[in-house]
Design a protein around this motif. Structure first.
Motif, PDB file in Angstrom:
ATOM      1  N   ASP A 253       0.855  -1.348   0.169  1.00 12.87           N
ATOM      2  CA  ASP A 253      -0.032   0.042   0.067  1.00 12.87           C
ATOM      3  C   ASP A 253       0.708   1.177   0.150  1.00 12.87           C
ATOM      4  OD1 ASP A 253      -2.075  -1.504   0.186  1.00 12.87           O
ATOM      5  OD2 ASP A 253      -2.406  -1.564   2.249  1.00 12.87           O
ATOM      6  N   ALA A 254       1.973   1.246   0.808  1.00 10.62           N
ATOM      7  CA  ALA A 254       2.952   2.465   0.912  1.00 10.62           C
ATOM      8  C   ALA A 254       3.630   2.483  -0.593  1.00 10.62           C
ATOM      9  CB  ALA A 254       3.917   2.133   1.948  1.00 10.62           C
ATOM     10  N   ARG A 255       4.031   1.432  -1.398  1.00 10.75           N
ATOM     11  CA  ARG A 255       4.612   1.633  -2.464  1.00 10.75           C
ATOM     12  C   ARG A 255       3.511   2.338  -3.740  1.00 10.75           C
ATOM     13  NH1 ARG A 255       6.767  -3.402  -1.439  1.00 10.75           N
ATOM     14  NH2 ARG A 255       5.327  -4.423  -2.571  1.00 10.75           N
ATOM     15  N   GLU A 256       2.290   1.930  -3.163  1.00  5.04           N
ATOM     16  CA  GLU A 256       1.196   2.181  -4.569  1.00  5.04           C
ATOM     17  C   GLU A 256       1.011   3.745  -4.087  1.00  5.04           C
ATOM     18  OE1 GLU A 256      -2.269  -0.169  -3.917  1.00  5.04           O
ATOM     19  OE2 GLU A 256      -1.258  -1.926  -4.906  1.00  5.04           O
ATOM     20  N   ARG A 257       0.842   4.185  -2.852  1.00  2.70           N
ATOM     21  CA  ARG A 257       0.663   5.653  -2.711  1.00  2.70           C
ATOM     22  C   ARG A 257       1.868   6.464  -3.014  1.00  2.70           C
ATOM     23  NH1 ARG A 257      -1.229   3.419   2.429  1.00  2.70           N
ATOM     24  NH2 ARG A 257       0.996   3.978   3.418  1.00  2.70           N
ATOM     25  N   ALA A 258       2.945   5.869  -2.879  1.00  6.49           N
ATOM     26  CA  ALA A 258       4.363   6.710  -3.166  1.00  6.49           C
ATOM     27  C   ALA A 258       4.049   6.865  -4.994  1.00  6.49           C
ATOM     28  CB  ALA A 258       5.572   6.020  -2.896  1.00  6.49           C
ATOM     29  N   LEU A 259       3.721   5.705  -5.458  1.00  9.69           N
ATOM     30  CA  LEU A 259       3.852   5.539  -6.909  1.00  9.69           C
ATOM     31  C   LEU A 259       2.512   6.577  -7.412  1.00  9.69           C
ATOM     32  CD1 LEU A 259       4.731   4.237  -9.514  1.00  9.69           C
ATOM     33  CD2 LEU A 259       3.110   2.507  -9.289  1.00  9.69           C
ATOM     34  N   ARG A 260       1.599   6.333  -6.905  1.00 10.76           N
ATOM     35  CA  ARG A 260       0.672   7.376  -7.431  1.00 10.76           C
ATOM     36  C   ARG A 260       0.887   8.968  -7.109  1.00 10.76           C
ATOM     37  NH1 ARG A 260      -3.029   3.568  -4.828  1.00 10.76           N
ATOM     38  NH2 ARG A 260      -3.029   4.773  -3.160  1.00 10.76           N
ATOM     39  N   GLN A 261       1.602   9.198  -6.073  1.00 12.90           N
ATOM     40  CA  GLN A 261       2.075  10.640  -5.776  1.00 12.90           C
ATOM     41  C   GLN A 261       3.272  10.979  -6.882  1.00 12.90           C
ATOM     42  OE1 GLN A 261       3.582  11.325  -1.854  1.00 12.90           O
ATOM     43  NE2 GLN A 261       3.882  13.477  -2.308  1.00 12.90           N
ATOM     44  N   PHE A 262       4.021   9.881  -6.990  1.00 14.88           N
ATOM     45  CA  PHE A 262       5.274  10.204  -7.932  1.00 14.88           C
ATOM     46  C   PHE A 262       4.583  10.327  -9.492  1.00 14.88           C
ATOM     47  CE2 PHE A 262       8.237   8.482 -10.936  1.00 14.88           C
ATOM     48  CZ  PHE A 262       9.268   9.263 -10.745  1.00 14.88           C
ATOM     49  N   LEU A 316      12.026   8.439 -14.768  1.00 12.69           N
ATOM     50  CA  LEU A 316      10.836   7.815 -14.347  1.00 12.69           C
ATOM     51  C   LEU A 316      10.919   6.086 -14.657  1.00 12.69           C
ATOM     52  CD1 LEU A 316       7.835   7.623 -13.447  1.00 12.69           C
ATOM     53  CD2 LEU A 316       7.123   8.204 -15.870  1.00 12.69           C
ATOM     54  N   ILE A 317      11.458   5.688 -15.606  1.00 11.18           N
ATOM     55  CA  ILE A 317      11.665   4.276 -16.019  1.00 11.18           C
ATOM     56  C   ILE A 317      12.423   3.711 -14.959  1.00 11.18           C
ATOM     57  CG2 ILE A 317      12.293   2.676 -17.732  1.00 11.18           C
ATOM     58  CD1 ILE A 317      11.478   4.713 -19.768  1.00 11.18           C
ATOM     59  N   ALA A 318      13.767   4.557 -14.696  1.00 10.81           N
ATOM     60  CA  ALA A 318      14.704   4.027 -13.956  1.00 10.81           C
ATOM     61  C   ALA A 318      14.170   4.016 -12.384  1.00 10.81           C
ATOM     62  CB  ALA A 318      15.983   4.769 -13.882  1.00 10.81           C
ATOM     63  N   THR A 319      13.439   4.991 -12.104  1.00  8.34           N
ATOM     64  CA  THR A 319      12.877   5.048 -10.678  1.00  8.34           C
ATOM     65  C   THR A 319      12.062   3.555 -10.496  1.00  8.34           C
ATOM     66  OG1 THR A 319      13.304   7.366 -10.586  1.00  8.34           O
ATOM     67  CG2 THR A 319      11.612   6.198  -8.886  1.00  8.34           C
ATOM     68  N   ALA A 320      11.077   3.551 -11.519  1.00  8.57           N
ATOM     69  CA  ALA A 320      10.255   2.338 -11.512  1.00  8.57           C
ATOM     70  C   ALA A 320      11.072   0.903 -11.236  1.00  8.57           C
ATOM     71  CB  ALA A 320       9.176   2.435 -12.795  1.00  8.57           C
ATOM     72  N   ARG A 321      12.097   0.931 -11.782  1.00 10.59           N
ATOM     73  CA  ARG A 321      12.920  -0.321 -11.577  1.00 10.59           C
ATOM     74  C   ARG A 321      13.668  -0.450 -10.253  1.00 10.59           C
ATOM     75  NH1 ARG A 321      17.049  -1.901 -16.245  1.00 10.59           N
ATOM     76  NH2 ARG A 321      17.139  -3.564 -14.738  1.00 10.59           N
ATOM     77  N   LEU A 322      14.088   0.960  -9.825  1.00  8.50           N
ATOM     78  CA  LEU A 322      14.877   0.721  -8.573  1.00  8.50           C
ATOM     79  C   LEU A 322      14.004   0.815  -7.506  1.00  8.50           C
ATOM     80  CD1 LEU A 322      17.497   3.623  -9.506  1.00  8.50           C
ATOM     81  CD2 LEU A 322      17.878   1.046  -9.468  1.00  8.50           C
ATOM     82  N   GLU A 323      12.822   1.181  -7.544  1.00  6.40           N
ATOM     83  CA  GLU A 323      12.001   1.442  -6.357  1.00  6.40           C
ATOM     84  C   GLU A 323      10.846   0.165  -5.998  1.00  6.40           C
ATOM     85  OE1 GLU A 323      12.165   3.637  -4.048  1.00  6.40           O
ATOM     86  OE2 GLU A 323      13.836   4.498  -5.101  1.00  6.40           O
ATOM     87  N   GLY A 324      11.257  -1.009  -6.805  1.00 11.23           N
ATOM     88  CA  GLY A 324      10.291  -2.275  -6.612  1.00 11.23           C
ATOM     89  C   GLY A 324      10.727  -2.832  -5.493  1.00 11.23           C
ATOM     90  N   ALA A 325       9.930  -3.810  -5.273  1.00 12.34           N
ATOM     91  CA  ALA A 325       9.889  -4.665  -3.979  1.00 12.34           C
ATOM     92  C   ALA A 325      11.318  -5.111  -3.886  1.00 12.34           C
ATOM     93  CB  ALA A 325       9.110  -5.658  -3.702  1.00 12.34           C
ATOM     94  N   GLU A 326      11.998  -5.630  -4.968  1.00 12.24           N
ATOM     95  CA  GLU A 326      13.247  -6.312  -4.897  1.00 12.24           C
ATOM     96  C   GLU A 326      13.908  -5.684  -6.231  1.00 12.24           C
ATOM     97  OE1 GLU A 326      13.262 -10.522  -4.296  1.00 12.24           O
ATOM     98  OE2 GLU A 326      12.309 -10.525  -2.507  1.00 12.24           O
TER      99      GLU A 326
END
Length: 494
Positions: A253-262, A316-326
């Motif tokens: 949920d925290a990742r989803e909130r951060a992703l929506r804000q991002f 944005l693409i790089a952040t999506a890769r680096l901010e994943g669960a793993e």
């Protein structure tokens, strides 16, 4: 199949074969003891009857000669009848004593002159070959029989067949009464009764787990019982699993909130340069149609907005890769010299339009690393973009790649390494900003004045990508007044 049914089936699968085995063993021991008694009776009493047998073989045998314990005592019942005994103990009880022995005489060819004598089968006579006595009992029933070869080996009484019945008191393993089955039945019933509370606790545990799951594992499962048995351990295991699931759900949920804000912030940031770019292009169109020439400053501004938009989307693409669960990187051999040349070529147009000199120096010998080429190139590109974009007109940016070596823990063995420096002579940063420059979302005063809508992601992505590759990233003041950023790590062949 329910647990109680499983326990019942398991108990029956043990008790029934065990009881049948005991019955079979008990019957076999009765028969063996009765056969031994019959043989002993023949050996003890028939020699005394030899003369009577040989004198009248046509009538010898067929009557009771007394129990296997010996000749009938005075007052015994007539031959052929069962001796008196206590009444049966109840339905299914065995007779208390065996029937007296009945004898039949045969010659050495197993023929009897008494017409009442039963014929001997081939199996019975074959069993006597080479031995003095052999059991001749039928497979079922209480009847027992023994075929005995007499010592004289000839005449009409050379072989004697003795028949009788088993006696519960001879060779018994089980008690005479079947009451011994009651403890077995009691154990079976007690097993089912003991399973009742266990089944009920498991059902309560199942209901509690279902309730907890329906509430996203927010409610813990109550530990039932005294807290020390296996059901309690299972309850605690469910609680631990539920806590772990709840933690992962909260992280999601925290990742989803951060992703929506991002995404919301990034959409806003992308729309601003696109709107500016649209205005610049409209101006260029009007100038080209009305005046026949265009303002170079408008072209430079349009190019700047284009490069910023591309850089923002790449971040944005790089952040999506680096901010994943793993965060996962896909390593492959990467030529650092070719990577530097690609980065310089990508930013050459922007540098030219901004009036910044962009140069590079790479060694003649190839330097390769095992890395994710997309992430590593994005890290170097982000640093280069900042060096060019925030420089002044007439400024300089240089990318210098060179090999280096280091002593491995004082052993004298050297490890081959690389150093990639990105140096500029721009305005630089104050010391307090230099220490925080790679923090996510941090932007220096100069960056905020030039691009108020920035996200502060570029150098944070560079730091994250470097850490994932085991590459150090250092920020320091350049001797030329600007900033010097150094990537240093181990090469592929070391």
């Amino acid at each position: 199949m329910k647990l109680r049914t499983r326990l019942a089936v398991a108990s029956l699968s043990v008790t029934v074969p065990l009881s049948l085995s005991l019955f079979g063993l008990d019957r076999a021991e009765h028969r063996r003891a009765a056969e031994e008694r019959l043989q002993a009776f023949v050996d003890d009493h028939v020699p005394a009857l030899r003369q009577a047998c040989e004198a009248a073989p046509q009538t010898f045998g067929g009557q009771s000669f007394g129990g296997p314990h010996g000749p009938p005592p005075p007052g015994a019942p007539p031959p052929g009848r069962l001796p008196p005994g206590p009444p049966p103990a109840g339905p299914g009880s065995r007779p208390p004593r065996a029937r007296p022995a009945v004898l039949y005489a045969y010659d050495d060819a197993f023929r009897s002159q008494n017409p009442a004598a039963p014929p001997l089968s081939a199996a019975r006579t074959e069993a006597l070959r080479g031995v003095d006595a052999a059991p001749a009992s039928p497979f079922f029933g209480n009847e027992v029989a023994v075929l005995v070869r007499m010592p004289w080996r000839e005449g009409p009484c050379a072989v004697v067949l003795a028949t009788g019945t088993t006696d519960p008191s001879w060779g018994a393993i089980l008690p005479e009464s079947y009451l011994w089955l009651l403890p077995t039945l009691a154990v079976f019933v007690a097993t089912l009764a003991a399973a009742g509370p266990l089944v009920r606790r498991i059902r309560r545990l199942t209901a509690a787990v279902a309730r907890s799951a329906s509430r996203a594992y927010a409610d813990p499962v109550v530990v039932d019982g005294d807290g020390t048995d296996e059901v309690a351990e299972l309850s605690r295991a469910f609680n631990a699993a539920g806590a772990e699931v709840r933690r992962r759900l909260e992280e999601r949920d925290a990742r989803e909130r951060a992703l929506r804000q991002f995404l919301a912030n990034t959409t806003h940031d992308v729309m601003l340069p696109l709107t500016a770019l649209q205005g610049h292009l409209t101006t260029l169109r009007d100038q080209a149609s009305e005046e026949g020439s265009v303002d170079v400053k408008v072209v430079v501004a349009a190019m700047d907005e284009t490069h910023y938009t591309v850089s923002l989307l790449q971040d944005l693409i790089a952040t999506a890769r680096l901010e994943g669960a793993e965060a996962k990187i896909e390593r492959a051999p990467v030529d650092l010299g070719a990577l530097v040349r690609r980065v310089v070529g990508r930013h050459a147009t922007l540098a030219r339009e901004l009036g910044v000199s962009l140069e590079s120096a790479v060694p003649g010998e190839p330097l390769a690393v095992d890395a994710d080429v997309t992430l590593l190139e994005q890290a170097v590109s982000n640093v280069t973009y900042n060096a060019v974009h925030y420089n002044r007109t007439g400024g300089h940016v240089a990318l210098v790649l060179e090999p280096s070596s280091t002593d491995h823990e004082g052993t004298g063995a050297t490890a081959r390494r690389f150093s990639l420096r990105i140096v500029d002579d721009g305005p630089g940063l104050p010391d307090e900003e230099l220490q925080r420059i790679a923090e996510r979302g941090f932007r220096g005063e100069e960056a905020r004045s030039r691009r108020p809508d920035g996200q502060g992601l570029g150098l944070h992505i560079a730091r994250r990508a470097a850490d994932l590759h085991g590459v150090s990233l250092r920020f320091a003041r350049s001797e030329h007044g600007g900033l010097e950023v150094t990537f240093e790590g181990q090469t592929r062949h070391s």
